[in-house]
Design an enzyme around this catalytic site. Structure first.
Site, short mmCIF file in Angstrom:
data_model
loop_
_atom_site.label_atom_id
_atom_site.label_comp_id
_atom_site.label_asym_id
_atom_site.label_seq_id
_atom_site.Cartn_x
_atom_site.Cartn_y
_atom_site.Cartn_z
CE1 TYR A 169 -4.31 -1.45 0.28
CE2 TYR A 169 -3.09 -3.12 1.50
CZ TYR A 169 -4.22 -2.72 0.82
OH TYR A 169 -5.28 -3.59 0.69
CB ILE A 170 3.54 2.50 2.07
CG1 ILE A 170 2.45 2.70 3.12
CG2 ILE A 170 4.57 3.62 2.14
CD1 ILE A 170 1.59 3.91 2.93
NE ARG A 182 3.47 13.56 9.19
CZ ARG A 182 4.23 14.65 9.26
NH1 ARG A 182 4.39 15.41 8.20
NH2 ARG A 182 4.82 14.97 10.39
CE LYS A 213 3.31 6.63 10.33
NZ LYS A 213 2.24 7.15 9.54
CB CYS A 243 -1.51 3.72 10.73
SG CYS A 243 -0.59 3.63 9.20
CE LYS A 266 -9.81 5.85 5.80
NZ LYS A 266 -9.94 6.41 4.44
N1 LIG Z 1 -0.96 1.22 4.79
C1 LIG Z 1 -0.93 2.44 5.32
O1 LIG Z 1 -1.91 3.16 5.33
C2 LIG Z 1 0.36 3.00 5.91
C3 LIG Z 1 0.47 4.40 6.12
C4 LIG Z 1 1.66 4.91 6.62
C5 LIG Z 1 2.70 4.04 6.93
N2 LIG Z 1 2.57 2.69 6.74
C6 LIG Z 1 3.71 1.83 7.06
O2 LIG Z 1 4.35 1.47 5.85
C7 LIG Z 1 4.93 0.15 5.97
C8 LIG Z 1 4.43 -0.73 4.84
O3 LIG Z 1 3.02 -0.87 5.00
P1 LIG Z 1 2.08 -1.37 3.81
O4 LIG Z 1 0.70 -1.05 4.24
O5 LIG Z 1 2.59 -0.86 2.51
O6 LIG Z 1 2.36 -2.96 3.90
P2 LIG Z 1 1.91 -4.07 2.82
O7 LIG Z 1 1.76 -5.32 3.58
O8 LIG Z 1 0.78 -3.54 2.00
O9 LIG Z 1 3.17 -4.20 1.83
C9 LIG Z 1 4.41 -4.67 2.22
C10 LIG Z 1 5.03 -5.38 1.01
O10 LIG Z 1 6.36 -5.74 1.37
C11 LIG Z 1 6.66 -7.00 0.79
N3 LIG Z 1 7.80 -7.54 1.53
C12 LIG Z 1 7.85 -7.92 2.83
N4 LIG Z 1 9.09 -8.29 3.17
C13 LIG Z 1 9.85 -8.14 2.06
C14 LIG Z 1 11.23 -8.34 1.78
N5 LIG Z 1 12.09 -8.77 2.71
N6 LIG Z 1 11.68 -8.09 0.54
C15 LIG Z 1 10.81 -7.64 -0.43
N7 LIG Z 1 9.51 -7.43 -0.23
C16 LIG Z 1 9.04 -7.66 1.01
C17 LIG Z 1 5.37 -7.77 0.91
O11 LIG Z 1 5.30 -8.84 -0.03
C18 LIG Z 1 4.32 -6.67 0.63
O12 LIG Z 1 3.97 -6.62 -0.74
C19 LIG Z 1 4.54 -0.35 7.36
O13 LIG Z 1 5.58 -0.08 8.25
C20 LIG Z 1 3.32 0.51 7.72
O14 LIG Z 1 3.18 0.65 9.10
C21 LIG Z 1 1.43 2.16 6.21
#
Ligand SMILES: NC(=O)c1ccc[n+]([C@@H]2O[C@H](COP(=O)([O-])OP(=O)(O)OC[C@H]3O[C@@H](n4cnc5c(N)ncnc54)[C@H](O)[C@@H]3O)[C@@H](O)[C@H]2O)c1
Length: 407
Positions: free
Chosen positions: A9-10, A149, A201, A255, A315
């Protein structure tokens, strides 16, 4: 070239945004399936404008692969859940990704951790990995923390317009990374040290969790003595220095329901308000379930199979179900051994993601006498007339029909 590690997602929108603003980007994810989808021309989740941004990034030359690249900048955007027992951050995904980076990176590279981490995580877990691979931090390799964020549902607008924080050991490296983000980010980008960036954060999400918990607690107090919490909050908010949030059915997502626990895990003797707030938010689905039973008794509905939860995602207007209050509620009621509550979500009409889920809205309405509004998707906001004749529990105070129940 920038190698974005973790295309969820990020990571994915960040990689696409950088590529479509002129930076050379390769996105790496260890999921073969995810990389195959991206290479086959489709995005992996729904978000307004993502398809167009993907097309623009592909035109600009972005590549997707499962391989880590030899390059001068890495952006690590992998999950950081919390350990359910200790409540501390689970940094294992970040550590695993940094270990892989160590195998390919060259001297002078910058490793940017974008994943949300608790204060001290970089010192405790990331620096030792780099040093044990023979790199001298600050000379051979540089470390930066650049937390994100953005909010699902408005990600692409927020990627461009939000202010950002960059934590670095040296101002010069922080500035270098700031310039990369400034290629697309029009907000203010503050450069500070790593520990401050880590803490800000987590504090931001904790602030939101505590304020939501306050509104949820008010809802419980008002329910106990039959007061109208919405009217009370509306009037209180006329005070020039009061701004109370609205109560709801619970908190989900990756989050607000996760990050504040990092502080509870690291500072168990000090984080009292935070700990109680998280417990309040986590038990809100149980409170909604009790309310459902109370209304069923009042309305003479004896079979919980005739009750339907509208909305499964955490949400409105997103397809993300992580930590969703609806799934939490279904999990709790499973232990009560009642017949399962039906549920429906307009984002999942082709895919079953919850027990007793109905894929078709008409069938869902036909199969229930009572509807619980768990998520205020635009879909239901345009379809209130379809609920006429049903008993309604509106967990968000958005339904304009008459005789609606509230939490
Ligand atoms: N989703 C949100 O709204 C949001 C907002 C702000 C911050 N964050 C933070 O951003 C970070 C990522 O969140 P997300 O929601 O994108 O997670 P996610 O689960 O959607 O995506 C993470 C991706 O990382 C990949 N991955 C995991 N380990 C790996 C590795 N060793 N090598 C390569 N790929 C790998 C997974 O396959 C997955 O596709 C987290 O720390 C989260 O807290 C998320």
């Amino acid at each position: 070239m920038i190698n974005v590690i973790g295309l969820g997602y990020i990571g994915l929108p960040t990689a696409l945004m950088m590529a479509s603003h002129g930076l050379e980007v390769v996105g790496t994810d260890y999921s073969n399936e995810l990389v195959a989808m991206l290479n086959a021309g489709s995005t992996t989740f729904k978000e307004e404008g993502l398809v167009e941004l993907y097309a623009s990034a592909v035109r600009a030359g972005i590549k997707f692969t499962t391989e880590y690249q030899k390059t001068d900048m890495y952006i690590v955007s992998v999950p950081t859940p919390y350990d359910k027992f200790s409540k501390k951050v689970d940094a294992s995904y970040v550590v695993a990704a940094v270990r892989e980076v160590m195998k390919v990176c060259q001297k002078g590279s910058v490793v940017v951790v974008e994943s949300t981490i608790s204060p001290g995580t970089i010192d405790k877990y990331v620096r030792p990995v780099i040093e044990s691979n023979g790199f001298k931090i600050g000379e051979d390799l540089h470390l930066v923390h650049a937390p994100e964020r953005i909010i699902p549902g408005n990600m692409l607008y927020e990627l461009v317009h939000n202010n950002r924080t960059i934590g670095a050991d040296s101002r010069e490296v922080g500035e270098r990374v700031r310039q990369c983000y400034a290629s697309f980010c029009q907000g203010e980008i503050v450069v500070t040290d790593i520990r401050t960036a880590e803490m800000t954060k987590v504090v931001e999400n904790t602030f939101r969790a505590v304020n939501i918990a306050f509104a949820n607690e008010l809802a419980r107090i008002c329910r106990h003595d039959n007061m109208d919490v919405y009217e009370i909050i509306r009037i209180c908010n006329k005070h020039p220095r009061v701004n109370i949030l609205q109560p709801g059915p619970g908190v989900g997502g990756h989050c607000i329901s996760v990050d504040p626990w990092f502080l509870v895990g690291d500072y168990p003797q000090l984080a009292n308000v935070i700990s109680e707030s998280m417990k309040t938010n986590d038990t809100q689905p149980s409170f909604v379930l009790e309310r459902i039973h109370e209304i069923m008794r009042q309305q003479g509905i004896t079979d919980s199979n005739r009750v339907g939860l509208y909305g499964i995602t955490y949400k409105e207007n997103v397809d993300d179900i992580r930590e969703s209050p609806t799934l939490q509620l279904l999990g709790i009621q499973e232990h009560h051994l009642a017949s399962p509550l039906k549920n429906f979500d307009p984002f999942f009409t082709n895919k079953v993601v919850a027990p007793n889920q109905i894929l078709d809205f008409d069938q869902f309405l036909d199969s229930v006498d009572m509807v619980v509004i768990m998520v205020k998707h635009n879909h239901i906001m345009k379809n209130w007339s379809r609920l006429k004749g049903k008993v309604i529990l509106d967990c968000h105070n958005v339904c304009p029909l008459e005789n609606v129940y509230h939490i």
